[in-house]
Design a protein around this motif. Structure first.
Motif, PDB file in Angstrom:
ATOM      1  N   MET A   1       1.060  -1.227   0.032  1.00  0.00           N
ATOM      2  CA  MET A   1       0.201  -0.010   0.027  1.00  0.00           C
ATOM      3  C   MET A   1       0.959   1.218  -0.146  1.00  0.00           C
ATOM      4  O   MET A   1       1.958   1.107   0.719  1.00  0.00           O
ATOM      5  CB  MET A   1      -0.805  -0.156   1.276  1.00  0.00           C
ATOM      6  N   THR A   2       0.548   2.234  -0.663  1.00  0.00           N
ATOM      7  CA  THR A   2       1.189   3.501  -0.709  1.00  0.00           C
ATOM      8  C   THR A   2       0.374   4.687  -0.711  1.00  0.00           C
ATOM      9  O   THR A   2      -0.584   4.464  -1.440  1.00  0.00           O
ATOM     10  CB  THR A   2       2.173   3.431  -1.894  1.00  0.00           C
ATOM     11  N   GLU A   3       0.647   5.890   0.046  1.00  0.00           N
ATOM     12  CA  GLU A   3      -0.304   7.038  -0.141  1.00  0.00           C
ATOM     13  C   GLU A   3       0.618   7.928  -1.310  1.00  0.00           C
ATOM     14  O   GLU A   3       1.538   7.958  -1.632  1.00  0.00           O
ATOM     15  CB  GLU A   3       0.051   8.019   1.310  1.00  0.00           C
ATOM     16  N   THR A   4      -0.396   8.357  -2.322  1.00  0.00           N
ATOM     17  CA  THR A   4       0.032   9.233  -3.309  1.00  0.00           C
ATOM     18  C   THR A   4      -0.748  10.590  -3.248  1.00  0.00           C
ATOM     19  O   THR A   4      -1.829  10.644  -2.519  1.00  0.00           O
ATOM     20  CB  THR A   4      -0.230   8.502  -4.621  1.00  0.00           C
ATOM     21  N   PRO A   5      -0.293  11.323  -4.102  1.00  0.00           N
ATOM     22  CA  PRO A   5      -1.224  12.887  -3.947  1.00  0.00           C
ATOM     23  C   PRO A   5      -2.375  12.809  -4.211  1.00  0.00           C
ATOM     24  O   PRO A   5      -3.358  13.491  -4.108  1.00  0.00           O
ATOM     25  CB  PRO A   5      -0.226  13.702  -5.005  1.00  0.00           C
ATOM     26  N   THR A   6      -2.831  11.481  -5.046  1.00  0.00           N
ATOM     27  CA  THR A   6      -4.359  11.547  -5.280  1.00  0.00           C
ATOM     28  C   THR A   6      -5.035  10.345  -4.468  1.00  0.00           C
ATOM     29  O   THR A   6      -6.067   9.895  -4.963  1.00  0.00           O
ATOM     30  CB  THR A   6      -4.305  10.999  -6.856  1.00  0.00           C
TER      31      THR A   6
END
Ligand code: BTN
Length: 246
Positions: A115-120
């Motif tokens: 899992m990764t957090e992204t700007p969108t």
């Protein structure tokens, strides 16, 4: 869901490339495929040997709109999708919790979801490795690994396997995204896994090792294991090995 396949000759890891692209705003459905990986990654900080064309190495970018507690079901879903796809080539697979695909107790495919957090928003990368030839894995693990060619005694075109797996993956992801999706995924997983119920296993987690008998998966895909004293352990992350001779 439609997949958009981006093909590479070589990469460190298709998962890492997919994470980078997710952070740069790539859409759901991007599929990063590479003929080889120089730094292929497995679960629990292990590597994944990825010789050129000996296996299929690809990663799919998802942006699921479900509550976080259901995310582990995505890896179970992927195992079901790969299992169904391999069946089309005449291979009967078993799923070892959470998501190893076995043929006659030997591993043919592994899945690494990150899992990764992204700007969108949050993204999930699902990486899939499938052994096409025996040269896909190192000889030291020959007694615990296998390949399509090793099982079928004939080469299977990588492209056919890719098409079959991606189609089955897209179909199951559509199911997963439905309101009753998680239940259907769990039912299909249980149907395809001998590890679901009544299997004597050894569980290795980051903090402990214990033996017990499997008692199904819970709502979020965690494995329920009953120990000798009757208590129920719920395993969210870890390795499970079948105990023989019990
Ligand atoms: C495991 O069984 O430990 C998981 C193995 C996952 C390997 C695949 S190959 C494609 C994708 N890219 C990686 O670096 N790993 C996954």
């Amino acid at each position: 869901m439609n997949l958009n396949i981006l093909r590479f000759e070589t990469l460190g890891s298709t998962n890492t490339e997919a994470i980078d692209q997710a952070k740069r705003g790539a859409d759901e459905g991007l599929c990063i495929l590479s003929r080889e990986q120089t730094d292929g990654r497995g679960r629990r900080d292990r590597g994944w040997v990825s010789e050129k064309d000996a296996g299929l190495y690809f990663s799919i970018l998802l942006r699921p709109h479900v509550t976080a507690r259901y995310l582990p079901l995505l890896t179970l879903m992927t195992a079901v999708a790969v299992s169904e796809a391999l069946e089309k080539f005449g291979l009967e697979t078993d799923i070892k919790w959470p998501n190893d695909l076995l043929v006659k107790d030997k591993k043919i495919s592994g899945i690494l979801a990150e899992m990764t957090e992204t700007p969108t928003g949050r993204a999930v990368i699902v990486g899939i490795g499938i052994n096409l030839k025996d040269s896909a894995f190192s000889p030291e693990i020959a007694d615990t690994a296998t390949s399509l060619e090793g099982q079928l005694n004939r080469p299977t075109p990588a492209e056919d396997v890719l098409q079959s797996v991606t189609r089955s993956f897209s179909d199951y992801y559509d199911v997963f995204s439905r309101e009753d999706g998680s239940k259907i995924i769990r039912q299909n997983w249980a149907k395809r896994s001998s590890y679901s119920e009544d299997k004597p296993v050894r569980v290795v987690t980051g903090s402990k090792v214990f033996d017990g008998t499997t008692r199904g998966i819970d709502e979020n895909g965690a494995l329920r294991v009953q120990t000798a004293d009757g208590s129920m352990e719920v395993v969210h992350a870890g390795d499970v090995e079948r105990l023989r001779g019990i």
